[in-house]
Design a protein around this motif. Structure first.
Motif, PDB file in Angstrom:
ATOM      1  N   VAL A  46       0.841  -1.203   0.000  1.00  0.00           N
ATOM      2  CA  VAL A  46       0.000   0.000   0.000  1.00  0.00           C
ATOM      3  C   VAL A  46       0.872   1.247   0.000  1.00  0.00           C
ATOM      4  CG1 VAL A  46      -1.760   1.278   1.269  1.00  0.00           C
ATOM      5  CG2 VAL A  46      -1.780  -1.222   1.278  1.00  0.00           C
ATOM      6  N   VAL A  47       0.699   2.109  -0.999  1.00  0.00           N
ATOM      7  CA  VAL A  47       1.465   3.355  -1.084  1.00  0.00           C
ATOM      8  C   VAL A  47       0.503   4.544  -1.192  1.00  0.00           C
ATOM      9  CG1 VAL A  47       3.523   2.329  -2.127  1.00  0.00           C
ATOM     10  CG2 VAL A  47       1.654   3.093  -3.591  1.00  0.00           C
ATOM     11  N   GLU A  48       1.062   5.750  -1.009  1.00  0.00           N
ATOM     12  CA  GLU A  48       0.215   6.946  -1.013  1.00  0.00           C
ATOM     13  C   GLU A  48      -0.037   7.517  -2.402  1.00  0.00           C
ATOM     14  OE1 GLU A  48       2.042   9.840   1.518  1.00  0.00           O
ATOM     15  OE2 GLU A  48       1.815   8.574   3.298  1.00  0.00           O
ATOM     16  N   THR A  49       0.934   7.365  -3.293  1.00  0.00           N
ATOM     17  CA  THR A  49       0.822   8.027  -4.600  1.00  0.00           C
ATOM     18  C   THR A  49       1.408   7.149  -5.701  1.00  0.00           C
ATOM     19  OG1 THR A  49       3.018   9.006  -4.454  1.00  0.00           O
ATOM     20  CG2 THR A  49       1.203  10.299  -3.528  1.00  0.00           C
ATOM     21  N   PRO A  50       1.006   7.387  -6.953  1.00  0.00           N
ATOM     22  CA  PRO A  50       1.630   6.683  -8.075  1.00  0.00           C
ATOM     23  C   PRO A  50       3.144   6.915  -8.102  1.00  0.00           C
ATOM     24  CG  PRO A  50      -0.401   7.710  -8.808  1.00  0.00           C
ATOM     25  CD  PRO A  50      -0.150   8.202  -7.403  1.00  0.00           C
ATOM     26  N   ALA A  51       3.612   8.081  -7.626  1.00  0.00           N
ATOM     27  CA  ALA A  51       5.057   8.365  -7.616  1.00  0.00           C
ATOM     28  C   ALA A  51       5.770   7.434  -6.626  1.00  0.00           C
ATOM     29  CB  ALA A  51       5.306   9.822  -7.237  1.00  0.00           C
ATOM     30  N   ASP A  52       5.150   7.164  -5.478  1.00  0.00           N
ATOM     31  CA  ASP A  52       5.747   6.239  -4.505  1.00  0.00           C
ATOM     32  C   ASP A  52       5.788   4.825  -5.081  1.00  0.00           C
ATOM     33  OD1 ASP A  52       6.025   8.284  -2.727  1.00  0.00           O
ATOM     34  OD2 ASP A  52       4.292   7.746  -1.499  1.00  0.00           O
ATOM     35  N   GLN A  53       4.731   4.456  -5.780  1.00  0.00           N
ATOM     36  CA  GLN A  53       4.693   3.134  -6.406  1.00  0.00           C
ATOM     37  C   GLN A  53       5.837   3.005  -7.408  1.00  0.00           C
ATOM     38  OE1 GLN A  53       2.050   2.522  -9.552  1.00  0.00           O
ATOM     39  NE2 GLN A  53       1.672   0.369  -9.106  1.00  0.00           N
ATOM     40  N   ALA A  54       6.046   4.056  -8.196  1.00  0.00           N
ATOM     41  CA  ALA A  54       7.115   4.030  -9.196  1.00  0.00           C
ATOM     42  C   ALA A  54       8.472   3.888  -8.516  1.00  0.00           C
ATOM     43  CB  ALA A  54       7.073   5.305 -10.045  1.00  0.00           C
ATOM     44  N   ALA A  55       8.656   4.543  -7.364  1.00  0.00           N
ATOM     45  CA  ALA A  55       9.924   4.450  -6.632  1.00  0.00           C
ATOM     46  C   ALA A  55      10.165   3.012  -6.176  1.00  0.00           C
ATOM     47  CB  ALA A  55       9.924   5.402  -5.427  1.00  0.00           C
ATOM     48  N   LEU A  56       9.129   2.365  -5.660  1.00  0.00           N
ATOM     49  CA  LEU A  56       9.266   0.973  -5.228  1.00  0.00           C
ATOM     50  C   LEU A  56       9.572   0.064  -6.411  1.00  0.00           C
ATOM     51  CD1 LEU A  56       6.472   0.773  -2.566  1.00  0.00           C
ATOM     52  CD2 LEU A  56       8.765  -0.113  -2.250  1.00  0.00           C
ATOM     53  N   GLU A  57       8.927   0.300  -7.539  1.00  0.00           N
ATOM     54  CA  GLU A  57       9.179  -0.503  -8.732  1.00  0.00           C
ATOM     55  C   GLU A  57      10.629  -0.361  -9.160  1.00  0.00           C
ATOM     56  OE1 GLU A  57       6.976  -2.950  -9.027  1.00  0.00           O
ATOM     57  OE2 GLU A  57       7.453  -2.897 -11.150  1.00  0.00           O
ATOM     58  N   ARG A  58      11.140   0.877  -9.163  1.00  0.00           N
ATOM     59  CA  ARG A  58      12.527   1.124  -9.571  1.00  0.00           C
ATOM     60  C   ARG A  58      13.501   0.406  -8.654  1.00  0.00           C
ATOM     61  NH1 ARG A  58      10.947   6.381 -10.282  1.00  0.00           N
ATOM     62  NH2 ARG A  58      11.906   7.036  -8.336  1.00  0.00           N
ATOM     63  N   SER A  59      13.140   0.245  -7.374  1.00  0.00           N
ATOM     64  CA  SER A  59      14.051  -0.418  -6.436  1.00  0.00           C
ATOM     65  C   SER A  59      14.210  -1.894  -6.806  1.00  0.00           C
ATOM     66  CB  SER A  59      13.552  -0.276  -4.993  1.00  0.00           C
ATOM     67  OG  SER A  59      12.550  -1.235  -4.719  1.00  0.00           O
ATOM     68  N   GLY A  60      13.268  -2.425  -7.572  1.00  0.00           N
ATOM     69  CA  GLY A  60      13.368  -3.810  -8.040  1.00  0.00           C
ATOM     70  C   GLY A  60      13.238  -4.835  -6.929  1.00  0.00           C
ATOM     71  N   SER A  61      12.841  -4.400  -5.744  1.00  0.00           N
ATOM     72  CA  SER A  61      12.859  -5.314  -4.594  1.00  0.00           C
ATOM     73  C   SER A  61      11.476  -5.836  -4.228  1.00  0.00           C
ATOM     74  CB  SER A  61      13.484  -4.610  -3.383  1.00  0.00           C
ATOM     75  OG  SER A  61      12.979  -3.313  -3.256  1.00  0.00           O
ATOM     76  N   PHE A  62      10.461  -5.486  -5.009  1.00  0.00           N
ATOM     77  CA  PHE A  62       9.115  -5.935  -4.678  1.00  0.00           C
ATOM     78  C   PHE A  62       8.466  -6.612  -5.880  1.00  0.00           C
ATOM     79  CE2 PHE A  62       4.498  -5.181  -4.121  1.00  0.00           C
ATOM     80  CZ  PHE A  62       4.337  -5.937  -2.980  1.00  0.00           C
ATOM     81  N   GLN A  63       7.977  -7.838  -5.662  1.00  0.00           N
ATOM     82  CA  GLN A  63       7.412  -8.605  -6.783  1.00  0.00           C
ATOM     83  C   GLN A  63       5.901  -8.788  -6.667  1.00  0.00           C
ATOM     84  OE1 GLN A  63       9.258  -9.233  -9.344  1.00  0.00           O
ATOM     85  NE2 GLN A  63      10.966  -8.311  -8.234  1.00  0.00           N
ATOM     86  N   GLY A  64       5.304  -8.229  -5.622  1.00  0.00           N
ATOM     87  CA  GLY A  64       3.869  -8.398  -5.440  1.00  0.00           C
ATOM     88  C   GLY A  64       3.064  -7.357  -6.194  1.00  0.00           C
ATOM     89  N   TYR A  65       1.834  -7.164  -5.759  1.00  0.00           N
ATOM     90  CA  TYR A  65       0.968  -6.160  -6.370  1.00  0.00           C
ATOM     91  C   TYR A  65       0.851  -4.946  -5.449  1.00  0.00           C
ATOM     92  CZ  TYR A  65      -0.314  -9.745  -9.736  1.00  0.00           C
ATOM     93  OH  TYR A  65      -0.266 -10.689 -10.721  1.00  0.00           O
ATOM     94  N   TYR A  66       0.285  -3.864  -5.999  1.00  0.00           N
ATOM     95  CA  TYR A  66       0.180  -2.616  -5.241  1.00  0.00           C
ATOM     96  C   TYR A  66      -1.272  -2.198  -5.036  1.00  0.00           C
ATOM     97  CZ  TYR A  66       5.089  -1.897  -6.500  1.00  0.00           C
ATOM     98  OH  TYR A  66       6.434  -2.030  -6.665  1.00  0.00           O
ATOM     99  N   PHE A  67      -1.447  -1.321  -4.052  1.00  0.00           N
ATOM    100  CA  PHE A  67      -2.692  -0.576  -3.949  1.00  0.00           C
ATOM    101  C   PHE A  67      -2.314   0.875  -3.647  1.00  0.00           C
ATOM    102  CE2 PHE A  67      -6.381   1.354  -2.120  1.00  0.00           C
ATOM    103  CZ  PHE A  67      -7.423   0.814  -2.845  1.00  0.00           C
ATOM    104  N   VAL A  68      -2.775   1.788  -4.498  1.00  0.00           N
ATOM    105  CA  VAL A  68      -2.407   3.196  -4.355  1.00  0.00           C
ATOM    106  C   VAL A  68      -3.557   3.958  -3.690  1.00  0.00           C
ATOM    107  CG1 VAL A  68      -1.661   5.277  -5.562  1.00  0.00           C
ATOM    108  CG2 VAL A  68      -0.971   3.024  -6.422  1.00  0.00           C
TER     109      VAL A  68
END
Ligand SMILES: [Zn+2]
Length: 193
Positions: A81-103
Motif C-alpha cells: 500500500v502506497v500513497e501516490t503513483p510516484a511512490d509506487q514508481a519508486a518501489l518498482e525502480r528499487s526492483g525489490s518488490f514482486q507483489g501487487y500494489y494498492f495506491v
C-alpha cells in the motif's frame, strides 16, 4: 482577465509555483518557445482526458487495468500500500518488490478533513480480503500523517484477520518514499515487520 493573466493563474496551480515563477514560465514560453507552449497544451489535454485510475490498484493507467495488475507472474500473496503513483514508481525502480500494489488517494490528514473513506480505505479492505493475499505491506511515508495512515489501516486490516506489516525504519523520519534512495527502500522492504 487577459489570456496572459489566465496562463499565469493556471501555472500557479502547480505545486511549489508562486506568482513570480508562474510569470517567469509564462514569459519564457511566449517570448522564446511558442512551439513548446503548444506542445505542453496538447500533452496536458491528452493526459487529462486519457489517463485514468487502474480499476484494481488505482494507479495511473490508460487501460482499465494497469500493466502491473495485468502481469500474472507477480506474487499475488503480497499487496503493498502506497500513497501516490510516484511512490509506487519508486518501489518498482528499487526492483525489490514482486507483489501487487494498492495506491491510496493520499493519506489521512484529519486537519484537512481527509477521512479514511476519502483515501480509498474501503476499496483497499475489499482488495486485501481476496483469498490470494497473505500479507499487506503498509508503505505510506514516514511523516506524521503517513504513520497515522499506516496505523489506522493496519488496525482495520488486522481486525479482519489480514496480516499487515510496516516498512522498516531505515527510511528517514519525515520522508516521502518518492525521494528516498532505492537501496534504502529495498532494505526497508526486507526488514519490514
Ligand atoms: Zn493496477
Amino acid at each position: 482577465m487577459t489570456a496572459l493573466e489566465q496562463l499565469i493563474e493556471a501555472l500557479k496551480r502547480l505545486p511549489g509555483v508562486g506568482q513570480k515563477s508562474a510569470q517567469r514560465m509564462a514569459y519564457h514560453l511566449l517570448q522564446h518557445d511558442r512551439d513548446g507552449a503548444r506542445a505542453i497544451a496538447q500533452a496536458l489535454a491528452a493526459a487529462a482526458s486519457q489517463v485514468r485510475l487502474c480499476e484494481r490498484c488505482h494507479t495511473f493507467s490508460e487501460a482499465p487495468v494497469c500493466e502491473i495488475c495485468s502481469d500474472t507472474r507477480r506474487d499475488a500473496s503480497l499487496l503493498c500500500v502506497v500513497e501516490t503513483p510516484a511512490d509506487q514508481a519508486a518501489l518498482e525502480r528499487s526492483g525489490s518488490f514482486q507483489g501487487y500494489y494498492f495506491v491510496l488517494q493520499g493519506r489521512l490528514s484529519p486537519l484537512d478533513g481527509q477521512s479514511t473513506q476519502a483515501i480509498g480505505a474501503q476499496q483497499l479492505l475489499a482488495r486485501a480480503a481476496e483469498p490470494a493475499v497473505q500479507e499487506v505491506i503498509l508503505a505510506t511515508s514516514f511523516t506524521a500523517e503517513g504513520e497515522a495512515t499506516a496505523h489506522v489501516l493496519g488496525e482495520a486490516l488486522r481486525a479482519r484477520g489480514i496480516k499487515a506489516t510496516r516498512l522498516a525504519r531505515g527510511v528517514p523520519v519525515g520522508s516521502e518514499l518518492e525521494y528516498v534512495d532505492l537501496g534504502t527502500i529495498a532494505h526497508a522492504l526486507v526488514d519490514r515487520r
